[in-house]
Scaffold this motif. Structure first.
Motif, PDB file in Angstrom:
ATOM      1  N   GLY A   1      26.664  51.260  -3.800  1.00  0.00           N
ATOM      2  CA  GLY A   1      27.070  50.893  -2.460  1.00  0.00           C
ATOM      3  C   GLY A   1      26.200  49.911  -1.748  1.00  0.00           C
ATOM      4  O   GLY A   1      25.058  49.662  -2.086  1.00  0.00           O
ATOM      5  N   MET A   2      26.799  49.362  -0.745  1.00  0.00           N
ATOM      6  CA  MET A   2      26.063  48.580   0.214  1.00  0.00           C
ATOM      7  C   MET A   2      25.861  49.467   1.425  1.00  0.00           C
ATOM      8  O   MET A   2      26.473  50.500   1.552  1.00  0.00           O
ATOM      9  CB  MET A   2      26.878  47.366   0.617  1.00  0.00           C
ATOM     10  CG  MET A   2      27.103  46.425  -0.512  1.00  0.00           C
ATOM     11  SD  MET A   2      28.670  45.575  -0.346  1.00  0.00           S
ATOM     12  CE  MET A   2      29.765  46.633  -1.195  1.00  0.00           C
ATOM     13  N   GLU A   3      25.017  49.032   2.295  1.00  0.00           N
ATOM     14  CA  GLU A   3      24.779  49.800   3.503  1.00  0.00           C
ATOM     15  C   GLU A   3      25.856  49.472   4.524  1.00  0.00           C
ATOM     16  O   GLU A   3      25.897  48.375   5.052  1.00  0.00           O
ATOM     17  CB  GLU A   3      23.398  49.431   4.050  1.00  0.00           C
ATOM     18  CG  GLU A   3      22.827  50.425   5.010  1.00  0.00           C
ATOM     19  CD  GLU A   3      22.392  51.713   4.326  1.00  0.00           C
ATOM     20  OE1 GLU A   3      22.834  52.766   4.781  1.00  0.00           O
ATOM     21  OE2 GLU A   3      21.633  51.655   3.348  1.00  0.00           O
ATOM     22  N   PHE A   4      26.746  50.422   4.725  1.00  0.00           N
ATOM     23  CA  PHE A   4      27.747  50.228   5.764  1.00  0.00           C
ATOM     24  C   PHE A   4      27.532  51.280   6.816  1.00  0.00           C
ATOM     25  O   PHE A   4      27.599  52.467   6.527  1.00  0.00           O
ATOM     26  CB  PHE A   4      29.163  50.368   5.213  1.00  0.00           C
ATOM     27  CG  PHE A   4      29.661  49.130   4.563  1.00  0.00           C
ATOM     28  CD1 PHE A   4      29.986  48.022   5.325  1.00  0.00           C
ATOM     29  CD2 PHE A   4      29.801  49.067   3.194  1.00  0.00           C
ATOM     30  CE1 PHE A   4      30.448  46.863   4.721  1.00  0.00           C
ATOM     31  CE2 PHE A   4      30.260  47.915   2.593  1.00  0.00           C
ATOM     32  CZ  PHE A   4      30.580  46.812   3.348  1.00  0.00           C
ATOM     33  N   GLU A   5      27.281  50.860   7.981  1.00  0.00           N
ATOM     34  CA  GLU A   5      27.026  51.834   9.020  1.00  0.00           C
ATOM     35  C   GLU A   5      28.203  51.853   9.977  1.00  0.00           C
ATOM     36  O   GLU A   5      28.538  50.832  10.588  1.00  0.00           O
ATOM     37  CB  GLU A   5      25.748  51.468   9.757  1.00  0.00           C
ATOM     38  CG  GLU A   5      25.085  52.668  10.383  1.00  0.00           C
ATOM     39  CD  GLU A   5      23.827  52.241  11.130  1.00  0.00           C
ATOM     40  OE1 GLU A   5      23.575  52.825  12.183  1.00  0.00           O
ATOM     41  OE2 GLU A   5      23.136  51.317  10.668  1.00  0.00           O
ATOM     42  N   ILE A   6      28.818  53.013  10.066  1.00  0.00           N
ATOM     43  CA  ILE A   6      29.961  53.111  10.958  1.00  0.00           C
ATOM     44  C   ILE A   6      29.508  53.540  12.339  1.00  0.00           C
ATOM     45  O   ILE A   6      28.703  54.461  12.489  1.00  0.00           O
ATOM     46  CB  ILE A   6      31.001  54.097  10.407  1.00  0.00           C
ATOM     47  CG1 ILE A   6      31.536  53.545   9.081  1.00  0.00           C
ATOM     48  CG2 ILE A   6      32.116  54.312  11.415  1.00  0.00           C
ATOM     49  CD1 ILE A   6      32.985  53.814   8.831  1.00  0.00           C
ATOM     50  N   ASN A   7      29.984  52.840  13.300  1.00  0.00           N
ATOM     51  CA  ASN A   7      29.690  53.144  14.681  1.00  0.00           C
ATOM     52  C   ASN A   7      30.480  54.385  15.099  1.00  0.00           C
ATOM     53  O   ASN A   7      31.636  54.297  15.480  1.00  0.00           O
ATOM     54  CB  ASN A   7      30.102  51.925  15.515  1.00  0.00           C
ATOM     55  CG  ASN A   7      29.580  52.018  16.922  1.00  0.00           C
ATOM     56  OD1 ASN A   7      29.119  53.080  17.352  1.00  0.00           O
ATOM     57  ND2 ASN A   7      29.659  50.908  17.645  1.00  0.00           N
TER      58      ASN A   7
ATOM     59  N   GLN B   1      35.728  54.803  19.276  1.00  0.00           N
ATOM     60  CA  GLN B   1      36.982  54.696  18.528  1.00  0.00           C
ATOM     61  C   GLN B   1      37.094  53.255  18.039  1.00  0.00           C
ATOM     62  O   GLN B   1      36.593  52.334  18.692  1.00  0.00           O
ATOM     63  CB  GLN B   1      38.174  54.999  19.440  1.00  0.00           C
ATOM     64  CG  GLN B   1      38.271  56.429  19.922  1.00  0.00           C
ATOM     65  CD  GLN B   1      38.741  57.381  18.835  1.00  0.00           C
ATOM     66  OE1 GLN B   1      39.081  56.967  17.736  1.00  0.00           O
ATOM     67  NE2 GLN B   1      38.732  58.664  19.130  1.00  0.00           N
ATOM     68  N   PRO B   2      37.773  53.061  16.915  1.00  0.00           N
ATOM     69  CA  PRO B   2      37.959  51.682  16.460  1.00  0.00           C
ATOM     70  C   PRO B   2      38.635  50.814  17.531  1.00  0.00           C
ATOM     71  O   PRO B   2      38.266  49.671  17.752  1.00  0.00           O
ATOM     72  CB  PRO B   2      38.849  51.826  15.232  1.00  0.00           C
ATOM     73  CG  PRO B   2      38.586  53.205  14.711  1.00  0.00           C
ATOM     74  CD  PRO B   2      38.260  54.036  15.926  1.00  0.00           C
ATOM     75  N   PHE B   3      39.633  51.375  18.205  1.00  0.00           N
ATOM     76  CA  PHE B   3      40.368  50.592  19.191  1.00  0.00           C
ATOM     77  C   PHE B   3      40.505  51.341  20.501  1.00  0.00           C
ATOM     78  O   PHE B   3      40.734  52.545  20.503  1.00  0.00           O
ATOM     79  CB  PHE B   3      41.757  50.224  18.670  1.00  0.00           C
ATOM     80  CG  PHE B   3      41.688  49.402  17.432  1.00  0.00           C
ATOM     81  CD1 PHE B   3      41.332  48.067  17.506  1.00  0.00           C
ATOM     82  CD2 PHE B   3      41.915  49.969  16.195  1.00  0.00           C
ATOM     83  CE1 PHE B   3      41.229  47.298  16.355  1.00  0.00           C
ATOM     84  CE2 PHE B   3      41.807  49.212  15.039  1.00  0.00           C
ATOM     85  CZ  PHE B   3      41.467  47.878  15.123  1.00  0.00           C
TER      86      PHE B   3
END
Ligand SMILES: Nc1nc2c(ncn2[C@@H]2O[C@H](COP(=O)(O)OP(=O)(O)OP(=O)(O)O)[C@@H](O)[C@H]2O)c(=O)[nH]1
Ligand SMILES: [Mg+2]
Lengths: 157, 213
Positions: A141-147, A151-153
């Motif tokens: 994996g790569m480093e993906f940081e989810i906020n 909410q996305p939208f």
């Protein structure tokens, strides 16, 4: 499944598209996948809704491919839509990619087609090489940081 | 098929709204287009007949910053629900990352809901995909109408697979349940993408590329 465009590959593809843009004196050149995602692009003119353009191009092009199949043809290699001032040329590439060239009346459609063909073949070779060198690479994996906080939208107030 | 462009720091996902004719797929996109923060949306393209029936597809590109350091693009499509347009439904499904199945809650639409879900499965199979592998959820739309089936009944009919998927009640003409659907779907698609590619937790330089399913 995930399609990745590395910085390196992106530069090489865009170099090819730029050549086409210059030689054909076109307004814009886009490379999209069969889902309508723009994978690479070079443009002279600013278009506001490139994603909509790409989605429509992919939709209409692959619809004509189906039409070809229904009349017993393997597929149409390319499609021209000629307008009074602006025109588009679409060409399918290996791997179900689509190249879209937008040009105006300053360009010669015959030349657009000729140069687009050459560029198409170079892009195909490049993507095929990349495909092979990619095989068997583990999906580390790569480093993906989810906020997580948002909410996305959100609705505008 | 998700798409990552490291040169542009973009990730793109394709979400398709599926379901029987007149169930409210286009209405979902119209509501999103109307209500979402304008900075996050592009233009809504609708390819419809004069009677507002979807002929080919509707398309709405959205952008979000949920994944840090990237622009996350969510490309929303609807399919035409009418039976005759199955070829175009197949085209729109290509490279799909997630499906919102919009069911019409009215009692007399249950058969159409079932047919449409079966049609979705068979179209997915044609592209070597399946509901078992694809993130999807069910939206029970038109809850405002008088002759609607109870939620547990629709759920029993449409959601009886091995894995139960989330369901959301909606009145899409009023925007009820529309954003809940969109946000949940977006998160499901991202979670699936992370899991499939073992992405969370480890690191890899930008230049390295991955991976096919
Ligand atoms: N009462 C009510 N009407 C709805 C609701 N959602 C959609 N409709 C209405 O149902 C009709 C069809 O909605 P569309 O969004 O065009 O349906 P569609 O699924 O896109 O239909 P196709 O494009 O033919 O597949 C419209 O008249 C909508 O106003 C709802 O939640 N409640
Ligand atoms: Mg519609």
């Amino acid at each position: 499944m995930i399609f990745t465009m590395t910085i390196e590959l992106s530069l090489r593809v865009e170099r090819l598209l730029q050549q086409l843009l210059d030689r054909a004196e076109a307004r814009a050149v886009y490379l999209s996948d069969k889902g309508g995602n723009i994978i690479a692009q070079r443009t002279m003119a600013e278009y506001q809704n490139e994603e909509n353009m790409s989605a429509l191009a992919a939709g209409s092009f692959f619809a004509t491919q189906e039409l070809a199949r229904l009349i017993g043809e393997g597929g149409f290699h390319c499609v021209f839509h000629q307008g009074g001032n602006n025109s588009v040329y679409m060409q399918s590439l290996e791997g179900e990619m689509l190249m879209l060239v937008v040009f105006d009346k300053e360009s010669n459609p015959g030349l657009v087609r000729l140069y687009a063909n050459e560029t198409g073949r170079s892009v195909e070779r490049l993507l095929a090489e990349e495909d092979q060198s990619n095989q068997g690479l583990p999906a580390i994996g790569m480093e993906f940081e989810i906020n997580e906080s948002a909410q996305p939208f959100s609705q505008s107030s | 098929m998700a798409f990552i462009n490291f040169a542009r720091r973009e990730i793109a996902f394709k979400i398709v709204y599926y379901g029987p004719a007149l169930c409210g797929k286009t209405t979902n996109l119209e509501q999103i287009h109307m209500a979402v923060d304008p900075r996050t949306r592009g233009e809504l393209t609708m390819l419809s007949t004069q009677q507002d029936r979807t002929l080919f597809f509707d398309f709405l590109p959205l952008k979000s910053d949920v994944i840090k350091g990237f622009i996350s693009k969510f490309q929303l499509y609807t399919v035409p629900g009418q039976n005759i347009y199955n070829e175009t439904r197949k085209l729109v499904l290509r490279n799909v990352d997630g499906v919102v199945f919009v069911a019409d809650s009215q009692f007399d639409k249950m058969e159409e809901n079932l047919d449409s879900l079966a049609n979705l499965e068979s179209n997915l199979r044609l592209q070597n995909d399946s509901l078992a592998r694809l993130p999807y959820l069910l939206q029970f739309n038109k809850r405002d109408l008088p002759m609607v089936a109870p939620v547990h009944y629709i759920d029993f009919l449409l959601n009886n697979r091995e894995t139960r998927v989330p369901t959301i009640e909606a009145v899409s003409t009023e925007g009820v349940g529309v954003f809940e659907t969109l946000n949940l779907m977006s998160k499901m698609v991202m979670a699936h993408f992370m899991k499939q590619n073992n992405l969370a937790g480890s690191s890899l330089p930008d230049e390295v590329c991955v991976s096919e399913r």
